[in-house]
Design an enzyme around this catalytic site. Structure first.
Site, mmCIF file in Angstrom:
data_model
loop_
_atom_site.group_PDB
_atom_site.id
_atom_site.type_symbol
_atom_site.label_atom_id
_atom_site.label_comp_id
_atom_site.label_asym_id
_atom_site.label_seq_id
_atom_site.Cartn_x
_atom_site.Cartn_y
_atom_site.Cartn_z
ATOM 1 C CB SER A 231 2.210 49.782 7.044
ATOM 2 O OG SER A 231 1.653 50.815 7.828
ATOM 3 C CB SER B 104 4.085 51.153 10.595
ATOM 4 O OG SER B 104 3.338 50.004 10.192
ATOM 5 C CE LYS C 41 4.943 47.034 10.871
ATOM 6 N NZ LYS C 41 3.829 47.473 9.984
#
Length: 570
Positions: free
Chosen positions: A145, A121, A47
Site C-alpha cells: 500500500s 490502500s 492516511k
C-alpha cells in the site's frame, strides 16, 4: 514543543472540490509544527488509520471512528521537527486493498487520468502528493500500500525496513508486518522524512534498533529481474519495464535473471493462508459486533481470518520460513531486486466489476516484501504512450534503506521526469542521509560524453556515475563543431531571451579523477560553470566563441542526441 491549536477542527471535504475524495478531512488551521526544525515549512498529510490528537480516526468506516488523545509516535516526531499537518486522507477501508476504490467516501482517482484507479490502500495520501497539495504524506504498507499508489501516480513510495518507524498510534492491518510508509515527489525528500521519523520506540512491540548500511551500491551492482514476468496483457507496461532495465544498466548495473518462485509463493500466503487471521485480529472486537458495517469485499477478506486455527497459523508460518530460506539462496546472486511496482493499470469501473482478482494482480510484485523482511523503494520510471505513469520498485535486505534511496535517486533523476502530476522539473539531487560519500565533482556533459556516445568511457573508466538528466537554463545556444573526431558540439551562453534549454547529463566524478578527466578536454572546448533550469549551477562543457563562427546552429534540436538522430534519419 509541538503547538497544537485548540481551535483546529476537521473540515469535511467535498469530493468534487478536493480531488474526488482524496481527503477525508482538512484541518483549519493546520496542526503547526515547531517554529524551527529540519522539516520546517513543509506540509504533510496522513492516511486516516494514523492518529492525530483530537482528530477523528475513521479507517474509512464511520461506525468504527474514534478520537485519540495522543498523536501517533510518527506524527509527533514530524511535528516536532517543523512539519505542519494539513489533514487526513482517504484509504481502502481498514487498509485492506491495493486499488483505492474500497471506501464509503468514494474512489480516489489516478492523478493522471480520473477514469483509472489510484492504487491503495494509501490512495488519498498518494493523490495529494502527486497533485502538489502537500509536500509529503504518510501511508501504511502491509502488502504494497505504500508502493502501488506511488507507482501509479508518478511519485516516490519509500517503504522502510520493518520496525524502523514506530507504528504506535497506527491502526494495524497485520501488525507483525505493518510499516508506516512515506510518499514524496522526490527520493531526496522521502529520505529526509525517514531520517526525521525513524527511531526505536519501546512502546511499539515490533519496533527494533536496526543498523543501516552506509555504503552506496558500487558500480557493477547486480540487480535481479524475475525469470517470469506477468503484465496481464499490458504491452505498454512490459515495454516500460524493458526501458527501466536498460536504464539500470546505464547506471552501471549488471542484470541477473533470478528464480522468482520463492518470492511469489511467499506472497500467496498473505491472503490465502492462516496469516490472514492477523487482519481479523486487528479489529476483532469491532468486527464481531459490527460485521455488517464493513463493506465488501473487505468484510469477506477479514472474515476469512475467523476460520483458521492456531495450528493452521503455525503451519503457515513454517511455510513462510521455508520460502524465506529459498529466497535467501537467490539473494547470493544479486544486490538488489528490481520489479515493476504494479504490472498494469485498471479503470475504476474494471476494478469495481472484479474487485478481488484485479486487486490481487496489482500486488503481483509487492505482497512478499514485508513477509520476508525487506526494505523497498518505489521510484517513477516513465510515462507510457497512453499518458499513465509506470514505476519500478527496488528491493533489498532489511537495513538497506539508505542504499536503496541513493540508487533510487540516481535512477529517478536520470529519467528526466517531472514531479508527480505537477509538471514541475525535478530539483537537484540531495545527499542521502547516512550514506558515506567520497569527495566528488559533478560535471554536466552535452555531447560526445553522453551515455552511449564515443567518449562516455572517459567518465565510466574513472568511476563516474550518472546522477541526473536535466536541461540547462534557457540561456544557451548549441552548435555542431565542424571537423571534430568524434563529432562534438559547442555550447555557448548568450543573453537573456536569446537562448534555449539544452539537454545535459550530470555525472558525479571522484575528485581524485577530475584532473585527469579535464586534461582530456581538447580546445576549443573547456570546462566552465553551467546554469541549470532549476536555478543551480554545475561544472560543464562550454566552447570558446571563435570556434563557433561558421558552425551549424543546432539549438532548435534541444540536445545532441536529437541532432544525431536527425542525421541518422537523413
Amino acid at each position: 514543543m509541538v503547538r497544537l491549536p485548540v481551535s483546529a477542527r476537521p473540515v469535511a471535504t467535498a469530493c468534487a472540490a478536493e480531488g474526488a475524495c482524496a481527503w477525508i478531512s482538512r484541518y483549519e488551521p493546520p496542526l503547526q509544527g515547531t517554529a524551527a526544525g529540519p522539516l520546517s515549512g513543509l506540509r504533510f498529510a496522513v492516511k486516516d488509520n494514523i492518529d492525530a490528537a483530537g482528530q477523528r480516526t475513521t479507517a474509512a468506516c464511520e461506525a468504527f471512528a474514534y478520537t485519540p488523545a495522543a498523536h501517533a509516535t510518527v506524527v509527533h516526531r514530524l511535528l516536532s521537527v517543523g512539519a505542519s499537518l494539513l489533514g487526513k486522507t482517504n484509504l481502502d477501508q481498514f487498509a485492506c486493498g491495493l486499488n483505492g476504490t474500497r471506501s464509503p467516501w468514494g474512489a480516489v482517482p489516478n492523478a493522471f487520468n480520473a477514469s483509472y484507479v489510484s492504487g491503495g490502500s494509501s490512495s488519498g495520501s498518494a493523490y495529494v502528493v502527486a497533485t502538489g497539495q502537500v509536500d509529503f504524506a504518510l501511508g501504511t504498507d502491509t502488502a504494497g500500500s505504500g508502493r502501488v499508489p506511488a507507482g501509479l501516480n508518478n511519485i516516490v513510495g519509500l517503504k522502510p525496513s520493518r520496525g524502523l518507524i514506530s507504528t504506535r498510534g497506527v491502526l494495524p492491518a497485520a501488525q507483525s508486518v505493518d510499516c508506516v510508509s512515506i510518499f514524496a515527489r522526490t527520493v531526496g525528500l522521502a529520505a529526509r522524512v525517514l531520517e526525521a521519523a525513524r527511531g526505536y520506540d519501546a512502546q511499539d512491540p515490533y519496533s527494533r534498533e536496526l543498523a543501516l548500511a552506509t555504503q552506496a551500491l558500487a558500480p557493477g551492482f547486480r540487480y535481479g529481474v524475475p525469470n517470469r514476468l506477468e503484465f496481464f496483457g499490458d504491452a505498454q507496461a512490459e515495454a516500460a519495464f524493458m526501458q527501466a532495465r536498460a536504464q539500470l544498466r546505464e547506471l552501471g548495473g549488471v542484470e541477473v535473471i533470478i528464480d522468482f518462485e520463492p518470492f511469489a509463493q511467499a506472497a500467496t500466503l498473505l491472503y490465502e493462508s492462516a496469516l490472514v487471521a492477523e487482519r481479523y485480529a486487528a479489529i476483532r472486537t469491532f468486527f464481531d459486533t459490527h460485521e455488517s458495517e464493513v463493506m465488501e469485499p473487505v468484510r469477506s477478506i477479514i472474515g476469512k481470518g475467523k476460520a483458521y486455527s492456531a495450528a493452521d497459523l503455525y503451519e503457515a508460518q513454517t511455510q513462510l520460513r521455508a520460502y524465506g530460506q529459498r529466497a535467501a539462496q537467490v539473494w547470493k546472486s544479486m544486490d538488489v531486486l528490481c520489479v515493476p511496482t504494479a504490472p498494469t493499470h485498471y479503470t475504476i469501473a474494471q476494478m469495481q466489476a472484479d474487485p478481488v482478482v484485479l486487486n490481487r494482480n496489482l500486488g503481483a510484485y509487492t505482497n512478499f516484501v514485508n513477509l520476508l523482511d525487506y526494505a523497498a523503494l518505489s521510484v517513477p520510471s516513465s510515462i507510457r504512450p497512453d499518458g499513465l505513469p509506470f514505476g519500478i520498485t527496488l528491493i533489498a535486505a532489511a537495513g538497506s534503506d539508505w542504499q536503496l534511496a541513493e540508487l533510487g535517486q540516481r535512477y529517478h533523476h536520470a529519467t528526466g521526469l517531472t514531479q508527480g502530476a505537477t509538471g514541475e522539473p525535478l530539483p537537484a539531487p540531495r545527499p542521502i542521509p547516512g550514506i558515506a560519500t567520497e569527495a566528488t565533482v559533478r560535471v554536466a556533459v552535452v555531447g560526445a560524453h553522453l551515455t552511449g556516445m564515443p567518449l562516455n568511457p572517459q567518465l565510466t573508466d574513472r568511476g563516474a556515475q550518472l546522477v541526473a538528466r536535466t536541461t540547462t537554463a534557457p540561456h544557451y545556444r548549441f552548435y555542431a563543431l565542424p571537423g571534430t573526431v568524434p563529432p562534438k558540439p559547442g555550447l555557448q551562453r548568450v543573453g537573456q531571451g536569446q537562448g534555449a534549454r539544452i539537454v545535459v547529463e550530470i555525472w558525479e566524478l571522484p575528485l581524485e579523477q577530475y584532473g585527469s578527466f579535464v586534461a582530456l578536454v581538447p580546445a576549443p572546448l573547456c570546462i566552465g560553470t553551467l546554469a541549470l533550469d532549476d536555478g543551480s549551477s554545475v561544472q560543464g562543457f562550454l566552447c570558446e566563441a571563435q570556434a563557433l563562427q561558421g558552425a551549424q546552429d543546432i539549438t532548435a534540436y534541444g540536445g545532441w542526441l536529437a541532432y544525431i538522430d536527425s542525421l541518422r534519419k537523413g
